[in-house]
Scaffold this active site. Sequence first.
Site, mmCIF file in Angstrom:
data_model
loop_
_atom_site.group_PDB
_atom_site.id
_atom_site.type_symbol
_atom_site.label_atom_id
_atom_site.label_comp_id
_atom_site.label_asym_id
_atom_site.label_seq_id
_atom_site.Cartn_x
_atom_site.Cartn_y
_atom_site.Cartn_z
ATOM 1 N N GLY A 1 35.598 36.324 32.988
ATOM 2 C CA GLY A 1 36.894 35.689 32.783
ATOM 3 C C GLY A 1 36.734 34.182 32.635
ATOM 4 O O GLY A 1 35.733 33.704 32.095
ATOM 5 N N SER A 2 37.683 33.459 33.170
ATOM 6 C CA SER A 2 37.690 32.009 32.961
ATOM 7 C C SER A 2 36.527 31.298 33.650
ATOM 8 O O SER A 2 36.265 30.140 33.346
ATOM 9 C CB SER A 2 38.992 31.427 33.502
ATOM 10 O OG SER A 2 40.066 32.007 32.809
#
Lengths: 385, 610
Positions: free
Chosen positions: B313-314
Amino acid sequence: MISENILNLITLFFKKLISVNYFILIIISIIFCFGVLLLYSAAGGQMDPWAYKQSIRYIFAIILFIFVSVINIRFWIGSAYYIYFFSLILIIMVAIFGNIGMGAQRWLSLGFINLQPSELMKFSLILVLARYFHAEKEYTVWGNIKIFLIPMILIFLPSYLVFLQPDLGSSILLLISSLTVLFIIGLSLWFFVSSAVICSIAAPFIWMFLLYDYQKNRILTFLDPYNDPLGSGYHIIQSKIALGSGGLFGKGFLEGTQSHLNFLPEMQTDFIFTLLAEEFGLIGTFVMLSLFIILIFYCLIIGILSKSRFGCFVAIGVSINIFYYVFVNTAMVCGLIPVVGVPLPFVSYGGTSMMSVMFGLGLVSNIYINRNVKIERFKEGVFGW
Amino acid sequence: MYNDKKIKDKVIRRVVLLGGVQTVLFSLIFGRLYKLQIVDHEKYRTQSDKNRISFLLHAPNRGIISDSSGNLLATNKEVYSLYLYPYLIDDIDKTIFDLSKIINMGEEDKKHFYGVLKKHIRKDKPILLKNFLSWQELSTLSVNKNNIKGLEIKSGFIREYNEGIHYAHIIGYTSKDNINKNPVPEMLIGKMGIEKYYDNYLKGIPGSEEIEVNANGNHVRRLSIKESITGSDIQLTINSDLQRYVSKRIDNYVGSIVLMDANNGNILSSVSNPSFDPNVFSKPLGNKDWNNLLNNKDSPLINRSFKGLYPPGSTFKPVIALAALKHNLIRNDEKIFCNGTYKLGNRNFHCWKKGGHGNLNMESAISESCDVFFYELALRLGIEKISNMAKELGFGNFYNEYFGKSNGIIPDKKWKKSKFNESWQKGETLNVGIGQGFLLVTPLELAVMTSNIANMGKMITPNIIKSVNGQDINNEMITSENGKLISSHLAVVKQGMFKVMNNPKGTAWKSRIDDNEYLMAGKTGTSQVRIISSEEREKGIIKNEDLPKEKRDHALFIGFAPYNKPRFVTVVILENAGGGSKYAAPVGKDVLLAARKYILGKDLFEDKKG
């Protein structure tokens, strides 16, 4: 006077006692001492359970030896047939009452002693054969089978009975040693040649119909012991290991690992030679065998020197018997022949073989004492006296 | 006189013949004896020794495993087992009856014992009746040993793990070797973790003993003995206070937390939840227990910290940022406008913030975790440059057997070709740009990446061994080869990560540490495990809390502290927990504070949980 008679008897006895053949006694005593040492070692360095008992037996054996030596030789000629038939009856009794051992009836328990009549028969046969040919008038024609008919019956009857026990080893030994005596006495060589031919023809049939499985096994195992290393081959393999591991000087007294760690069970009897080889090496076995060889040839010489036919045949017969004991026992232990239950005289633990061999040697000693006595041929016939 | 003279001559001739034959036969015997006793002596002596000497091997003591301050984690415990010599038993029924009064056995056991004893009644080898005797059983048995024939109590060692459930994945477990024919069957074999990969250090060298045995196999005496050599003790870099704290802090979440020393890669704590009790493997494991462990849908046997695969993810955005800076595809002050959606062809790629972030520079894009900004960067870069940068930061590296080869995926064109035989799509690059798509990484890889950034490009190798047998293992940092990572670029990214925590707009502002001595930087991540349809986007995305658990997002957080002089790096991944800033960041903060408390000894720690 009675006392004077007694005194004369005692003097005579001592005279006889002095004349006993001490050379034989010394040789077998040396052999026996070896034996006791080995029994002591076999028990893990203890007199019990074998060495002590064996020593007591040996004392009795010496008494027997002297007793047999000093008796008038004519008594032995006269009682030859009685002794033979006594032995024969014992063999028949074994067949009826005998104790079961190793799947065969060999022993006759008399309470204090376990008698093995086939041992007794060996020396009875010598006596009876010597007696027969001593008296045989027609004993001039070499190779006349007719003269040998009765001796053959005398030999084959007990051999067959022992075979039925069933004790193949003793039966064959009885037969072979008696036939060897006949060979010395003068049985035609043709007989032996034709017998050999017949035997080799009959062998397959004997194998198929007459031998028990355990006997077949022993022969098969002999041919290839590693085929069944934990079963019937075990003894032979372990025995060879014991012999071989002894080397030239041996592992030392009480140091035999094969025997002390029980890899050779029951080695105090027929396999005691392996203990000797393991603990005393080739030197030990060489000395032991040499003593026996001296004994065997010494008896042969006494036989040849004896002026009477009876004495000649008996001494040679005893020598032949001892030879077979020693040869078969050692050859079996080294794996040269199949395992047959033959003890090493004066070394193996056991009373019967010691007593019967001692009886035989007593006769030799007796013949030695009477070597110059010429014995008349008595009456004709089998029982004539 | 008859013809005695003639007969005598004949007899003498035959006696001579006989004597000759006898001599030949005795020569045979002598020859045979010479062959056996002299020629083949060596062979038979060897056989005789083989007969009588048996070799016994003794299991050595296994090395002990302890934590960084010497607290014992894996030790050896002596246990006692009951054996019976069947051949010494007179009456099986009586023996079993007597034993049933002493040791705890049911009807089933009694029947089983009876059968076993009956079957082996002639054997002189002991048969195992019961393992792991209790102290009470042991003492009663010792007292009654002479009343029951054939009893034998043997001792052995099993592995005992203190707080085993906290260390199960790190240390692993041992068991007896049942498959391979080990010459020393009592020796334990490491099956997992440290026990497995450092087995050669731990196991030691077996001792040997030469015993003289008789034909029945009974011991007669000892001929020689060589003592066994105890295995090497292993000290881990793990701090057991931290490990205990982290194990508790992860609570009931399935996931992983890694805490690493950014200066040298030493792993201070590593937790994978759910866990298991490694002590159960020390005793014979029932099929039921084993199946329970295997079939548990949360796979407690897998060490998620080193082997668990997650879309980052981020938390992957720093990689994109560094790659873009390296290739000069963005200027330091360049701003990109985010309106909430990024259009590629006829496909819309959405930012997590529905209205968009407006104009953002790099630092703000990191701190506010703008997706559109990184879509743009990813597209400028292309997948090859992204994957190269990822590899420079330590993804996909092989460190050693213990950590193993990561099964993570850093996709590139070649990978996709060989995997699917398809060419790479631009849309896939965009997904990778926000740490989704094919991308899969392990928590350990994220920790290494974070350390490398925090360290200004000095490369670390993860390490978990502090010392072997008291000798320290130095894990040196390697300065980045060829200067691939440029400090000014790293400074930008670090500044962005600082703002994540310390700027009110940052995604983890709520989890900041208000202490100038111990300022924290980090990056949150929320990785989707489902596809959000356009209709759902129209209506408004369903909140994680309203979804079934397995469809909720994974919450991720990477962070380090103190910001000025980075020392501790943490990675938190909570499966299906929800948003990273809400769920993972507070955990990350607590873990970093705990590290400060237990390692630096500064207790300014507010335990929100406690």
